[in-house]
Design a protein around this motif. Structure first.
Motif, PDB file in Angstrom:
ATOM      1  N   ASP A 182       0.850  -1.071  -0.178  1.00 60.49           N
ATOM      2  CA  ASP A 182       0.192   0.094   0.201  1.00 60.49           C
ATOM      3  C   ASP A 182       0.880   1.226   0.058  1.00 60.49           C
ATOM      4  O   ASP A 182       2.074   1.628   0.452  1.00 60.49           O
ATOM      5  CB  ASP A 182      -0.836  -0.093   1.322  1.00 60.49           C
ATOM      6  N   SER A 183       0.365   2.403  -0.518  1.00 62.85           N
ATOM      7  CA  SER A 183       0.950   3.673  -0.652  1.00 62.85           C
ATOM      8  C   SER A 183       2.421   3.507  -1.167  1.00 62.85           C
ATOM      9  O   SER A 183       3.203   4.898  -1.084  1.00 62.85           O
ATOM     10  CB  SER A 183       1.191   4.072   0.765  1.00 62.85           C
ATOM     11  N   GLU A 184       2.617   2.737  -2.178  1.00 59.11           N
ATOM     12  CA  GLU A 184       3.931   2.990  -2.788  1.00 59.11           C
ATOM     13  C   GLU A 184       3.796   3.518  -4.089  1.00 59.11           C
ATOM     14  O   GLU A 184       4.837   4.127  -4.625  1.00 59.11           O
ATOM     15  CB  GLU A 184       4.716   1.293  -2.858  1.00 59.11           C
ATOM     16  N   GLU A 185       2.694   3.546  -4.600  1.00 61.47           N
ATOM     17  CA  GLU A 185       2.438   4.076  -6.056  1.00 61.47           C
ATOM     18  C   GLU A 185       2.967   5.496  -6.157  1.00 61.47           C
ATOM     19  O   GLU A 185       2.701   6.245  -5.680  1.00 61.47           O
ATOM     20  CB  GLU A 185       0.948   4.009  -6.305  1.00 61.47           C
ATOM     21  N   GLN A 217      -5.035  -2.004  -5.353  1.00 60.61           N
ATOM     22  CA  GLN A 217      -4.086  -0.891  -5.384  1.00 60.61           C
ATOM     23  C   GLN A 217      -2.613  -1.491  -5.222  1.00 60.61           C
ATOM     24  O   GLN A 217      -2.372  -2.113  -4.156  1.00 60.61           O
ATOM     25  CB  GLN A 217      -4.293   0.135  -4.689  1.00 60.61           C
ATOM     26  N   GLY A 218      -1.684  -1.362  -6.107  1.00 63.07           N
ATOM     27  CA  GLY A 218      -0.258  -1.625  -5.945  1.00 63.07           C
ATOM     28  C   GLY A 218      -0.387  -3.313  -6.325  1.00 63.07           C
ATOM     29  O   GLY A 218       1.110  -3.769  -6.745  1.00 63.07           O
TER      30      GLY A 218
END
Lengths: 179, 254
Positions: free
Chosen positions: A90-93, B147-148
């Motif tokens: 999560d939140s790596e994008e 997501q991801g």
């Protein structure tokens, strides 16, 4: 290894795929941590690639295609599923790249050049970090090739690579304390 | 921290992946800044250490021999060489006719392969002890979970006024391409919805239009392409139910 012209195109699957054999095996062993599983993984990769070779598209990257097959085969295996269930991405994008916090691990490397230390630190990395680090620093793939292999955008390649390197540095620091 | 803005891109610079103008700017900066040049040196040493440490495993001679035997003298891709150029016009016409027939046959076989693979994914997932990795009836929980994990985003339809309920989702692969697998329930029938990036799948041309599965696949299925994504809806529910769920997705994505 881009195939774009018929007159430079190797004739057979064997001519294209066998030069990658050692590299793919090394990568497979790093993913599976096990010789027999690595052999099975490589064997299955070649079987799938051979089966799909007739539909392989000219102008696309054969090396990335082979690594993608191997990696996807691994991810759907029991070992792969187990390895990937432990990490949240999560939140790596497209996040910012992280600056190095101190250079102790590099100093350790400079002073000790300890091969086993680095191997242990790579071993300890979660699979998503291990694979991207190996593709970049060992296989020397470009970000574009890595993006094709892992089926992720280039921005994600950059941010994940940055996180992988930071995690490796932290791991080296930990290994050093243990040692 | 000294030169923080430079350091955030230092790894990208050392990987040779910055645009040429930025590379030149970095060259100048690193040569003139003792902090960044020291940092760059240690990072290069780390990269080299990883490279050396990463070349760790070698396949056995026996395994290499087995692999070589198993793929030796396997398919050769067709070439357009001298023989083609010297062929007579009549033979060329016959060849074109033959190739067209072969192409059509390959397209038909490939289409059936795709349907079968999608059906296999559906059945194998439902047979699994854990068919979904994210368990939720809330689309706002299921959608962010992907997501991801997959290289694209997609929308899930609102189901409040329908008979369908969302059970959850999981990652899946078709033709070595990652995608989303969603499972819905309608009157105790489970329906799978698969979403992939259209360009990354090697799909036959005849899949380009909405189509239902042929008789030899014992499920009802619908597939279409929309917004660069390829959708498959499959299940043992009635064709009308499959179509209704497909319409919800189409309406949401349009």
């Amino acid at each position: 290894m881009y195939l774009t012209r018929l007159d430079t195109q190797p004739d057979s699957f064997e001519e294209l795929a066998m030069p990658l054999f050692d590299r793919l095996y090394n990568f497979a062993h790093w993913l599976t941590h096990n010789r027999e599983e690595a052999e099975d993984l490589v064997q299955e990769t070649y079987a799938k690639a051979l089966k799909g070779f007739s539909s392989f598209r000219l102008g696309t990257n054969f090396r990335a295609w082979m690594y993608r097959i191997l990696r996807n085969t691994f991810l759907t295996s029991r070992t792969g599923l187990k390895a990937t269930m432990t990490l949240s991405l999560d939140s790596e994008e497209d996040g910012p790249e992280l600056p190095v916090e101190g250079d102790t691990p590099e100093t350790i490397l400079m002073e000790r050049s300890n091969l086993q230390l680095v191997q242990s630190a790579i071993d300890e990395l979660p699979v998503y970090f291990r694979e991207i680090l190996l593709l970049c620093d060992v296989e020397e793939m470009s970000y574009q090739e890595i993006a094709e292999t892992l089926s992720i955008p280039i921005g994600t390649v950059m941010s994940r690579l940055s996180r992988a390197r930071k995690t490796l540095r932290d791991g080296l620091r930990l290994q050093f304390k243990k040692g | 921290m000294v030169c923080e803005s430079w350091k955030t891109k230092l790894d990208t610079y050392l990987d040779g992946e910055l645009p040429s103008e930025e590379m030149r700017a970095f060259d100048i900066h690193v040569h003139n800044c003792p902090y960044c040049s020291a940092d760059a040196l240690t990072r290069v040493q780390t990269k080299r250490a990883i490279q050396v440490a990463g070349n760790r495993f070698t396949p056995s001679a026996e395994f290499r021999r087995r692999m070589q035997q198993s793929i030796a003298a396997k398919p050769r891709r067709g070439r357009f060489g001298f023989a083609w150029m010297t062929a007579t016009a009549a033979i060329a016409v016959l060849a074109v006719v033959g190739l067209t027939a072969t192409y059509n046959e390959r397209e038909r076989v490939r289409t059936e392969q795709v349907y079968s693979e999608v059906a296999d994914l559906h059945v194998a997932t439902l047979a699994s002890s854990s068919p979904v990795d994210v368990i939720s009836t809330d689309r706002h929980t299921v959608k962010p979970w992907f997501q991801g994990k997959i290289p694209f985003a997609f929308d899930l339809p609102e189901l409040q006024n329908s008979e369908f309920s969302l059970l959850g989702g999981r990652m899946t692969y078709l033709d070595q391409t990652p995608g989303a697998h969603l499972i819905y329930d309608v009157r105790k029938h489970h329906i799978s919805v698969f979403v992939f990036q259209e360009w990354s799948l090697r799909l036959p041309g005849r899949l380009n239009e909405n189509s239902f599965a042929p008789k030899n696949v014992s499920f009802n299925m619908e597939t279409w392409s929309q917004g660069g994504l390829r959708y498959f809806v499959i299940g043992d529910a009635s064709a009308a139910d499959i179509d209704s769920l497909a319409k919800l997705f189409k309406a949401d994505a349009s």
